[in-house]
Design a protein around this motif. Structure first.
Motif, PDB file in Angstrom:
ATOM      1  N   CYS A  46       1.212  -0.574  -0.156  1.00  0.00           N
ATOM      2  CA  CYS A  46      -0.474   0.132   0.213  1.00  0.00           C
ATOM      3  C   CYS A  46       1.003   1.049   0.122  1.00  0.00           C
ATOM      4  N   SER A  47       0.169   2.250  -1.220  1.00  0.00           N
ATOM      5  CA  SER A  47       1.490   2.973  -1.235  1.00  0.00           C
ATOM      6  C   SER A  47       1.471   4.209  -0.054  1.00  0.00           C
ATOM      7  N   ALA A  48       0.038   4.130   1.455  1.00  0.00           N
ATOM      8  CA  ALA A  48       0.109   4.682   2.163  1.00  0.00           C
ATOM      9  C   ALA A  48       0.649   4.280   3.477  1.00  0.00           C
ATOM     10  N   VAL A  49       1.828   2.966   3.492  1.00  0.00           N
ATOM     11  CA  VAL A  49       2.068   2.558   4.061  1.00  0.00           C
ATOM     12  C   VAL A  49       3.093   3.358   4.544  1.00  0.00           C
ATOM     13  N   GLY A  50       3.274   4.007   6.301  1.00  0.00           N
ATOM     14  CA  GLY A  50       4.793   5.016   6.879  1.00  0.00           C
ATOM     15  C   GLY A  50       4.108   6.172   6.759  1.00  0.00           C
ATOM     16  N   LEU A  51       2.963   6.608   6.093  1.00  0.00           N
ATOM     17  CA  LEU A  51       2.659   7.952   5.949  1.00  0.00           C
ATOM     18  C   LEU A  51       1.467   7.785   7.130  1.00  0.00           C
ATOM     19  N   ALA A  52       1.213   8.910   8.051  1.00  0.00           N
ATOM     20  CA  ALA A  52       0.033   9.758   8.937  1.00  0.00           C
ATOM     21  C   ALA A  52      -0.975   9.322   7.947  1.00  0.00           C
ATOM     22  N   ILE A  53      -2.514   9.176   8.032  1.00  0.00           N
ATOM     23  CA  ILE A  53      -4.022   9.205   7.172  1.00  0.00           C
ATOM     24  C   ILE A  53      -3.926  10.431   6.894  1.00  0.00           C
ATOM     25  N   ARG A  54      -4.011  11.362   7.300  1.00  0.00           N
ATOM     26  CA  ARG A  54      -4.173  13.024   6.694  1.00  0.00           C
ATOM     27  C   ARG A  54      -2.836  13.062   5.695  1.00  0.00           C
ATOM     28  N   GLU A  55      -1.646  12.658   6.084  1.00  0.00           N
ATOM     29  CA  GLU A  55      -0.539  13.509   5.152  1.00  0.00           C
ATOM     30  C   GLU A  55      -0.834  12.148   3.867  1.00  0.00           C
ATOM     31  N   ALA A  56      -1.521  11.010   3.651  1.00  0.00           N
ATOM     32  CA  ALA A  56      -1.095  10.381   3.069  1.00  0.00           C
ATOM     33  C   ALA A  56      -2.483  10.531   1.826  1.00  0.00           C
ATOM     34  N   GLN A  57      -3.339  11.079   2.481  1.00  0.00           N
ATOM     35  CA  GLN A  57      -4.569  11.853   1.468  1.00  0.00           C
ATOM     36  C   GLN A  57      -5.274  11.104   1.107  1.00  0.00           C
ATOM     37  N   PHE A  58      -5.847  10.846   2.152  1.00  0.00           N
ATOM     38  CA  PHE A  58      -6.497   9.234   2.461  1.00  0.00           C
ATOM     39  C   PHE A  58      -7.907   9.437   1.132  1.00  0.00           C
ATOM     40  N   ARG A  59      -8.677  10.228   1.464  1.00  0.00           N
ATOM     41  CA  ARG A  59     -10.024  10.318   1.094  1.00  0.00           C
ATOM     42  C   ARG A  59      -9.508  10.918   0.173  1.00  0.00           C
ATOM     43  N   ASP A  60      -9.060  11.737  -0.264  1.00  0.00           N
ATOM     44  CA  ASP A  60      -8.844  12.512  -1.897  1.00  0.00           C
ATOM     45  C   ASP A  60      -8.069  10.626  -2.594  1.00  0.00           C
TER      46      ASP A  60
END
Length: 592
Positions: A319-333
């Motif tokens: 997952c490209s979001a691993v290691g990132l904070a949820i807000r930093e990963a822009q999960f919603r977008d």
């Protein structure tokens, strides 16, 4: 060896270290190695790209589509629903669960099998009052053991068979060639699980992790005559709150999800936040925010709405979001979904939701539009997607999908068609009969796995061509003092250890040319050694990261890393000892 051999050996070691110590994806590392081998002239372009036309690789791709047809048509659901029943006790439950999983995994890729079984087993565990932590690891291990029983049960067997044909020029193995080894090993492994796992596995009740949404959702309302009416989410200061995160707006009986920062607030809007429930006082200090007028015991998130659904996902290592904070990963977008909660090791991660850094194996509770489930089901960022809303699967073509699979197996078993042609025919029939759509078939193709396999074949070819395989084989022969059983054991242990730190397919493909050189130099029978590679590459039990299905059950089972070590290391030893013993007793190690 000449410089080419040392170069190829150094490159191989570098790739293994990259895969073991970094987060670089296997297909990226292997494609990098392929590029270097081609540019350096160690392989011709034809040799470097030969893996992409390997019969085993094409067979794997076709079997992905066949598995998609069984999964998409509801074929797995029919078998599961008719077999599970209502057992009494842990061991009876393990027996009921093992039967369909072994059968399915023997003929289908075990990833969709486990993905389908996880929500079914979770609901079943609640029904029979058994903790999911008693069943999830056995589910994964049973699928692994079942996958070894036939040539098509796992992609590793197919790839080893295809590479064996390429390297030796001989005919490949039949569909059930490995069954004589794998079936007794599977029985021994299942027996060990049945005897030991009820005592060794933890009794954790995970159902409360996401059960009470009121524990982590806050509902407030926009005052009708307040200063926030007409203001945007951003200007109202509701976008970057430290302890909570805006999930949705309920307005005039409609739900607005994945709310934009520019969304304008209206009087009476009900705002649903996720995060630290103790932050309710902070929210109420915002001028224009008042307590919700409908504080019912059941959160609005549990109310059925057509605009959104609740989805539970397990984060993949890729997952490209691993290691990132949820807000930093822009999960919603990025995904069009909002994270409501994060569970790790079976417990919900508390605190500021937006600042939680995601890790592989985390279980996320998401709110998303209904299209999210179908769009992301085959996305490799998530190993498991379970729609928490009740859904009745369509089973109109379930029986037909099973008929196609049985016809495929029959044709390959009795040499009516080659394994490649039988798989291609099966995939084509799944599409023609509507058991799965073209888009579903496309999404089912795990391109990362396919690219890893093809590029690994190039690395294996380089080891053979430059003399590395022969050099390493001679060293192993010297260590073993020419004793065939010790050579077999060394081959098995080496592949098993590699499988725990890199992908199972890469481990098998890299080791096969070395083992074939070893048996050629020592005048040994290649068949038991090839079977040992197949078994060792699949039998990965010791860590949740060693095999994909292990990671899939990591979150839903509420496990900790040590839980896998406690039961997985004994499983590795028992399966390895059983495999080597059976091969030594019933296969001639020396050529007749």
């Amino acid at each position: 060896m000449q410089w080419q051999g040392w170069f190829a050996l150094a490159l191989t070691v570098s790739v293994l270290l990259l895969l073991a110590l970094t987060k670089i994806r296997a297909h990226v590392a292997m494609m990098g190695a392929l590029t270097i081998l081609s540019v350096a002239g160690l392989l011709t372009p034809a040799e470097a790209l030969a893996g992409f036309s390997n019969s085993g690789l094409i067979t794997v791709a076709a079997m992905f589509v066949v598995a998609c047809g069984i999964h998409g048509s509801g074929g797995i659901d029919i078998l599961v629903n008719r077999v599970l029943g209502t057992p009494s006790g842990h061991r009876a439950a393990l027996t009921r669960m093992s039967a369909p999983v072994v059968i399915l995994s023997a003929f289908l890729n075990n990833t969709p099998v486990v993905a389908t079984m996880i929500p079914a087993v979770s609901a079943w565990a609640r029904k029979i009052d058994i903790s999911p932590s008693k069943l999830m690891i056995p589910l994964s291990y049973t699928a692994i053991l079942g996958g070894t029983i036939t040539l098509i049960g796992t992609s590793t067997n197919l790839i080893v068979d295809g590479q064996y044909q390429t390297l030796t020029g001989q005919e490949g193995f039949s569909l059930f060639s490995i069954t004589a080894v794998a079936l007794p090993v599977a029985v021994i492994g299942l027996l060990f699980m049945w005897l030991a796992f009820p005592r060794l596995l933890p009794n954790r009740n995970r159902k409360e992790t996401f059960e009470n949404l009121r524990e982590f959702t806050l509902e407030v309302q926009v005052a009708h005559d307040g200063p926030l009416v007409g203001a945007s989410i951003q200007s109202a200061g509701l976008r970057n709150l430290k302890r909570v995160f805006l999930v949705e707006i309920e307005r005039n009986q409609n739900i607005l999800t994945a709310v934009s920062p520019e969304e304008t607030l209206r009087g009476g809007d009900r705002l649903v936040f996720a995060g630290d429930t103790e932050a309710i006082s902070d929210l109420l200090r915002v001028k224009g925010i008042i307590p919700s007028t409908d504080q019912t015991p059941t959160s609005s998130l549990r109310t059925d709405r057509a605009e959104r659904c609740l989805v539970e996902v397990v984060v993949s290592p890729h997952c490209s979001a691993v290691g990132l904070a949820i807000r930093e990963a822009q999960f919603r977008d990025r995904y069009g979904a909002v994270v409501l909660a994060v569970a790790r090791h079976g417990e919900r991660v508390k605190g500021n939701l937006g600042s939680i850094k995601l890790k592989a194996g985390d279980t996320l509770l998401l709110e998303a539009r209904p299209a999210f489930v179908s769009r992301q089901r085959y996305n490799k960022d998530f190993l498991l997607i379970s729609d928490l809303e009740k859904e009745t699967p369509r089973h109109s073509r379930a029986i037909l999908s099973w008929i196609i699979l049985f016809a495929l197996v029959f044709a390959a078993t009795f040499d009516i068609l080659s394994m490649l042609n039988a798989a291609l025919m099966g995939a084509g029939l799944m599409l023609l009969t509507g058991c799965c759509t073209v888009s579903q078939a496309e999404r089912s193709l795990d391109l990362g796995v396919l690219i890893t396999i093809a590029a690994s074949l190039a690395l294996g070819a380089a080891l053979e061509k430059t003399g590395v395989a022969g050099f390493v084989a001679s060293q192993l022969t010297e260590i073993s003092d020419g004793r065939p059983w010790l050579l077999l054991l060394l081959a098995y242990v080496t592949v098993s250890l590699l499988t725990e730190v890199i992908t199972n397919n890469a481990a098998a493909v890299i080791m096969l040319p070395i083992v074939l050189s070893l048996v050629e130099q020592s005048g040994l029978n290649a068949e038991p050694f090839v079977f040992a590679i197949m078994m060792a590459a699949s039998a990965s039990f010791a860590t949740p990261l060693g095999y994909q299905t292990n990671l899939m059950v990591y979150g839903p089972g509420g496990y900790r890393f040590n839980d896998f070590l406690r039961v997985g290391i004994p499983m590795n030893i028992i399966v390895g000892f059983s495999t080597v013993t059976i091969l030594c007793l019933f296969w001639p190690l020396s050529e007749v």
